[in-house]
Design a protein around this motif. Structure first.
Motif, PDB file in Angstrom:
ATOM      1  N   GLU A 120       0.830  -1.202   0.000  1.00 36.30           N
ATOM      2  CA  GLU A 120       0.000   0.000   0.000  1.00 36.30           C
ATOM      3  C   GLU A 120       0.869   1.260   0.000  1.00 36.30           C
ATOM      4  O   GLU A 120       0.625   2.194  -0.762  1.00 36.30           O
TER       5      GLU A 120
ATOM      6  N   VAL B  34       3.797  -2.277  -8.651  1.00 34.96           N
ATOM      7  CA  VAL B  34       2.510  -1.659  -8.339  1.00 34.96           C
ATOM      8  C   VAL B  34       1.542  -1.675  -9.525  1.00 34.96           C
ATOM      9  O   VAL B  34       0.399  -1.246  -9.391  1.00 34.96           O
TER      10      VAL B  34
ATOM     11  N   LYS C 194       2.406   1.634  -3.423  1.00 38.28           N
ATOM     12  CA  LYS C 194       1.421   2.142  -4.392  1.00 38.28           C
ATOM     13  C   LYS C 194       1.196   3.642  -4.229  1.00 38.28           C
ATOM     14  O   LYS C 194       0.940   4.342  -5.199  1.00 38.28           O
TER      15      LYS C 194
ATOM     16  N   ASN D  45       4.363   5.192  -9.192  1.00 34.46           N
ATOM     17  CA  ASN D  45       3.389   4.818 -10.214  1.00 34.46           C
ATOM     18  C   ASN D  45       3.908   3.570 -10.936  1.00 34.46           C
ATOM     19  O   ASN D  45       5.047   3.150 -10.732  1.00 34.46           O
ATOM     20  N   SER D  46       3.087   3.008 -11.793  1.00 39.56           N
ATOM     21  CA  SER D  46       3.422   1.727 -12.437  1.00 39.56           C
ATOM     22  C   SER D  46       4.581   1.839 -13.423  1.00 39.56           C
ATOM     23  O   SER D  46       5.225   0.842 -13.726  1.00 39.56           O
TER      24      SER D  46
ATOM     25  N   ARG E 293      -1.149  -3.017 -11.823  1.00 43.68           N
ATOM     26  CA  ARG E 293      -2.261  -3.960 -11.621  1.00 43.68           C
ATOM     27  C   ARG E 293      -2.039  -5.218 -12.460  1.00 43.68           C
ATOM     28  O   ARG E 293      -1.735  -5.151 -13.641  1.00 43.68           O
TER      29      ARG E 293
END
Length: 149
Positions: A112, A126, A115, A119-120, A128
């Motif tokens: 958490e 992180v 995240k 960012n990804s 999805r």
């Protein structure tokens, strides 16, 4: 020196196990992209040890990569959950590294928190749906993670 993230379920192999063992073969990786990341590692690289599939997943410590481009012996062990019937000693499919315990963090850096911090594009962990057990971490992200610890 490069930085990496290595995931393990703590009931399979935890940071406490690595602390006890001091050195361990990082075996059982059965994803080609993760295997290729293992093959890209160099001695002296640093890995963030991440506990996955647990109540609070997150980064729990550090390990050094001390031996590289090792053939994963579990691919040849018939009774191993990592056995690969297509692998042979003359044509192995799976490679790995040896890691050495460096440090267990006093507090977990939770998924958490990661995240909320990255960012990804910065940290693939992180993103999805990312299920890779081995992934690179850029120097700038590694430095920020180390500050969180």
């Amino acid at each position: 020196m490069n930085y990496w993230l290595l995931k393990s379920e703590p009931d399979v192999y935890s940071i406490e196990d690595l602390k006890r063992d001091r050195i361990s073969l990082w075996d059982g990786v059965r994803n080609y992209q993760a295997r290729n990341f293992l093959k890209a590692m160099e001695s002296g690289d640093v890995a963030f040890f991440y506990h996955s599939n647990t109540k609070i997943p997150g980064i729990v410590g550090l390990a050094n990569i001390i031996e590289i481009n090792l053939i994963d012996p579990t691919q040849f062990e018939v009774n191993s959950p990592y056995f690969d019937s297509k692998a042979t000693p003359h044509s192995p499919r799976w490679y790995t590294v040896k890691v050495e315990f460096v440090e267990q963090f006093s507090a977990i850096i939770s998924l958490e928190t990661l995240k909320q911090t990255f960012n990804s594009e910065e940290l693939a962990l992180v993103k999805r749906g990312n299920r890779l057990s081995v992934m690179p971490v850029s120097l700038s992200v590694a430095e920020r993670i180390l500050k969180l610890s």
